[in-house]
Scaffold this motif. Structure first.
Motif, PDB file in Angstrom:
ATOM      1  N   ALA A 178       0.829  -1.205   0.000  1.00  0.00           N
ATOM      2  CA  ALA A 178       0.000   0.000   0.000  1.00  0.00           C
ATOM      3  C   ALA A 178       0.868   1.261   0.000  1.00  0.00           C
ATOM      4  CB  ALA A 178      -0.931   0.006   1.214  1.00  0.00           C
ATOM      5  N   GLU A 179       1.983   1.230   0.720  1.00  0.00           N
ATOM      6  CA  GLU A 179       2.865   2.386   0.784  1.00  0.00           C
ATOM      7  C   GLU A 179       3.582   2.594  -0.558  1.00  0.00           C
ATOM      8  OE1 GLU A 179       4.470   5.646   3.036  1.00  0.00           O
ATOM      9  OE2 GLU A 179       2.717   4.366   3.135  1.00  0.00           O
ATOM     10  N   ILE A 180       3.993   1.502  -1.187  1.00  0.00           N
ATOM     11  CA  ILE A 180       4.634   1.604  -2.503  1.00  0.00           C
ATOM     12  C   ILE A 180       3.659   2.180  -3.524  1.00  0.00           C
ATOM     13  CG2 ILE A 180       5.602   0.269  -4.419  1.00  0.00           C
ATOM     14  CD1 ILE A 180       6.778  -1.637  -2.351  1.00  0.00           C
ATOM     15  N   ASP A 181       2.405   1.691  -3.497  1.00  0.00           N
ATOM     16  CA  ASP A 181       1.389   2.202  -4.423  1.00  0.00           C
ATOM     17  C   ASP A 181       1.078   3.669  -4.161  1.00  0.00           C
ATOM     18  OD1 ASP A 181       1.221  -0.187  -5.732  1.00  0.00           O
ATOM     19  OD2 ASP A 181      -0.572  -0.882  -4.690  1.00  0.00           O
ATOM     20  N   ARG A 182       1.131   4.075  -2.898  1.00  0.00           N
ATOM     21  CA  ARG A 182       0.865   5.487  -2.590  1.00  0.00           C
ATOM     22  C   ARG A 182       1.949   6.388  -3.174  1.00  0.00           C
ATOM     23  NH1 ARG A 182       2.612   9.323   0.460  1.00  0.00           N
ATOM     24  NH2 ARG A 182       4.164   7.998   1.479  1.00  0.00           N
ATOM     25  N   GLY A 242      -1.889  -0.431 -12.904  1.00  0.00           N
ATOM     26  CA  GLY A 242      -3.230  -0.386 -13.468  1.00  0.00           C
ATOM     27  C   GLY A 242      -3.969  -1.694 -13.519  1.00  0.00           C
ATOM     28  N   ASN A 243      -3.540  -2.651 -14.322  1.00  0.00           N
ATOM     29  CA  ASN A 243      -4.308  -3.873 -14.554  1.00  0.00           C
ATOM     30  C   ASN A 243      -4.466  -4.701 -13.295  1.00  0.00           C
ATOM     31  OD1 ASN A 243      -4.543  -3.180 -17.224  1.00  0.00           O
ATOM     32  ND2 ASN A 243      -2.733  -4.331 -17.857  1.00  0.00           N
ATOM     33  N   LYS A 244      -3.353  -4.846 -12.536  1.00  0.00           N
ATOM     34  CA  LYS A 244      -3.416  -5.662 -11.325  1.00  0.00           C
ATOM     35  C   LYS A 244      -4.362  -5.043 -10.306  1.00  0.00           C
ATOM     36  CE  LYS A 244       1.186  -7.683 -11.747  1.00  0.00           C
ATOM     37  NZ  LYS A 244       2.513  -7.839 -11.112  1.00  0.00           N
ATOM     38  N   LYS A 253      -8.032  -5.556 -11.352  1.00  0.00           N
ATOM     39  CA  LYS A 253      -8.462  -6.935 -11.182  1.00  0.00           C
ATOM     40  C   LYS A 253      -8.724  -7.238  -9.707  1.00  0.00           C
ATOM     41  CE  LYS A 253      -7.473 -11.398 -13.189  1.00  0.00           C
ATOM     42  NZ  LYS A 253      -6.542 -12.182 -14.019  1.00  0.00           N
ATOM     43  N   ALA A 254      -7.835  -6.735  -8.840  1.00  0.00           N
ATOM     44  CA  ALA A 254      -8.021  -6.952  -7.409  1.00  0.00           C
ATOM     45  C   ALA A 254      -9.294  -6.291  -6.917  1.00  0.00           C
ATOM     46  CB  ALA A 254      -6.808  -6.409  -6.649  1.00  0.00           C
ATOM     47  N   ASP A 255      -9.596  -5.104  -7.435  1.00  0.00           N
ATOM     48  CA  ASP A 255     -10.816  -4.408  -7.038  1.00  0.00           C
ATOM     49  C   ASP A 255     -12.052  -5.190  -7.474  1.00  0.00           C
ATOM     50  OD1 ASP A 255      -9.232  -2.474  -6.013  1.00  0.00           O
ATOM     51  OD2 ASP A 255      -9.450  -1.080  -7.691  1.00  0.00           O
ATOM     52  N   ASN A 302     -12.298  -8.457  -7.901  1.00  0.00           N
ATOM     53  CA  ASN A 302     -12.418  -9.663  -7.074  1.00  0.00           C
ATOM     54  C   ASN A 302     -12.928  -9.350  -5.672  1.00  0.00           C
ATOM     55  OD1 ASN A 302     -11.457 -11.160  -9.197  1.00  0.00           O
ATOM     56  ND2 ASN A 302      -9.327 -11.132  -8.501  1.00  0.00           N
ATOM     57  N   ASN A 303     -12.557  -8.196  -5.159  1.00  0.00           N
ATOM     58  CA  ASN A 303     -12.969  -7.824  -3.804  1.00  0.00           C
ATOM     59  C   ASN A 303     -14.288  -7.069  -3.770  1.00  0.00           C
ATOM     60  OD1 ASN A 303     -10.605  -8.929  -2.767  1.00  0.00           O
ATOM     61  ND2 ASN A 303      -9.471  -7.009  -3.039  1.00  0.00           N
ATOM     62  N   GLY A 304     -14.817  -6.757  -4.948  1.00  0.00           N
ATOM     63  CA  GLY A 304     -16.051  -5.988  -5.000  1.00  0.00           C
ATOM     64  C   GLY A 304     -15.893  -4.575  -4.499  1.00  0.00           C
ATOM     65  N   GLN A 305     -14.687  -4.042  -4.572  1.00  0.00           N
ATOM     66  CA  GLN A 305     -14.415  -2.696  -4.078  1.00  0.00           C
ATOM     67  C   GLN A 305     -14.160  -1.746  -5.242  1.00  0.00           C
ATOM     68  OE1 GLN A 305     -11.072  -3.136  -1.503  1.00  0.00           O
ATOM     69  NE2 GLN A 305     -12.201  -4.217   0.085  1.00  0.00           N
ATOM     70  N   LYS A 306     -14.322  -0.479  -4.975  1.00  0.00           N
ATOM     71  CA  LYS A 306     -14.063   0.553  -5.968  1.00  0.00           C
ATOM     72  C   LYS A 306     -12.963   1.458  -5.438  1.00  0.00           C
ATOM     73  CE  LYS A 306     -16.294   4.032  -8.856  1.00  0.00           C
ATOM     74  NZ  LYS A 306     -17.545   4.734  -9.176  1.00  0.00           N
ATOM     75  N   THR A 307     -11.868   1.549  -6.183  1.00  0.00           N
ATOM     76  CA  THR A 307     -10.721   2.326  -5.757  1.00  0.00           C
ATOM     77  C   THR A 307     -10.551   3.550  -6.652  1.00  0.00           C
ATOM     78  OG1 THR A 307      -9.605   0.328  -5.008  1.00  0.00           O
ATOM     79  CG2 THR A 307      -8.221   2.269  -5.335  1.00  0.00           C
ATOM     80  N   THR A 308     -10.275   4.679  -6.048  1.00  0.00           N
ATOM     81  CA  THR A 308     -10.036   5.893  -6.810  1.00  0.00           C
ATOM     82  C   THR A 308      -8.601   5.881  -7.324  1.00  0.00           C
ATOM     83  OG1 THR A 308     -11.581   7.121  -5.421  1.00  0.00           O
ATOM     84  CG2 THR A 308     -10.032   8.404  -6.739  1.00  0.00           C
ATOM     85  N   LYS A 309      -8.440   6.023  -8.627  1.00  0.00           N
ATOM     86  CA  LYS A 309      -7.108   6.007  -9.234  1.00  0.00           C
ATOM     87  C   LYS A 309      -6.350   7.286  -8.888  1.00  0.00           C
ATOM     88  CE  LYS A 309      -7.016   2.148 -11.544  1.00  0.00           C
ATOM     89  NZ  LYS A 309      -5.953   1.160 -11.364  1.00  0.00           N
TER      90      LYS A 309
END
Length: 270
Positions: free
Chosen positions: A141-145, A151-153, A156-158, A160-167
């Motif tokens: 999470a810190e690396i992504d921040r 993008g693609n990974k 896909k994770a969102d 599978n988890n049914g979550q929506k993440t703000t890019k």
């Protein structure tokens, strides 16, 4: 098929092509004005190396333009609260080796300055690779921040988890690395021993002939300016990220290198 315009007899003596070739954009000349084509669009043995030697006969780039550009860049970075570092090549360095060129191997040239450079996106990828593989005290999470999610990974994770993440992008701006003064280039050579094997035609064997391929590189002891800055000037967290990035950049440039052929020792900076 006719030869290129600049290869015709009436153009061979023009100052643009011969006498003043080092006064213009050498990147444009290297990519577009190859002068060793034969009538059937072939290149005689040794002419690729001759072309590289002609390009690297003296340092490339305009000193005044480089000075003006790097001064402006450092002022901008300072205004944004970022940091600048100068690094010297420890050995040969080449960026953009896979770009199209008549001599098979290209080089990344700055479009307006006509000098070899390292794009900011490549620097970001280099530092991220170093952090992901060799820095163990950061979470995903810190690396992504800091660098932005992949993008693609992430999508896909969102799903599978049914979550929506703000890019979002990275917290740091990575600027192109530019030379501080005209750059001395040099010829180098790679020699694939099993070309037919690499092409998938036959197994490797001692009777396959080596194939020397010359290519253009930046010589050792050439100084480049690297700059990074926080995305938001008054964000203390991003300013702290900027200091970390500069530390990781030191480590990455020395240990894994930048550009092409880093596994063979190219692209190391100190």
């Amino acid at each position: 098929m006719p030869l290129p315009l600049y290869q015709q007899e009436e153009h061979k003596s023009k100052p643009l092509i011969k006498q003043q070739i080092y006064m213009g954009n050498m990147g444009l000349r290297f990519n577009k004005y190859f002068i060793y084509w034969k009538n059937n669009w072939t290149i005689a043995e040794g002419d690729k190396l001759n072309w590289i030697k002609e390009i690297s006969a003296r340092p490339v780039g305009n000193r005044d333009l480089l000075t003006e550009t790097t001064k402006r860049l450092m002022l901008l970075v300072d205004l944004l609260g970022g940091g600048s570092r100068c690094y010297k090549t420890l050995w040969h360095f080449v960026s953009g080796l896979g770009l199209n060129n008549p001599i098979e191997n290209g080089m990344a040239w700055h479009h307006t300055l006509g000098v070899p450079y390292l794009p900011g996106a490549s620097i970001k990828g280099l530092v991220r690779a170093w952090v992901e593989q060799w820095v163990n005290d950061l979470s995903r999470a810190e690396i992504d921040r800091i660098f932005g999610p992949r993008g693609n990974k992430q999508e896909k994770a969102d799903e599978n988890n049914g979550q929506k993440t703000t890019k979002h992008g990275s917290s740091i701006i990575f600027f192109d690395a530019l030379p501080l003064k005209p750059v001395q280039l040099t010829a180098d050579v790679m020699t694939p021993h099993y070309q037919k094997y690499y092409n998938g035609n036959e197994p490797p064997a001692d009777w396959l002939a080596p194939n020397p391929i010359p290519f253009l590189t930046v010589k050792d002891n050439q100084t480049f300016l690297f700059n990074v800055a926080p995305r938001k000037r008054n964000n203390d967290e991003q300013k702290s990220d900027c200091k970390l990035i500069l530390k990781w950049l030191d480590q990455a440039l020395l240990n894994i290198g930048a550009g092409a052929k880093t596994a063979a020792g190219y692209g190391r900076f100190t």
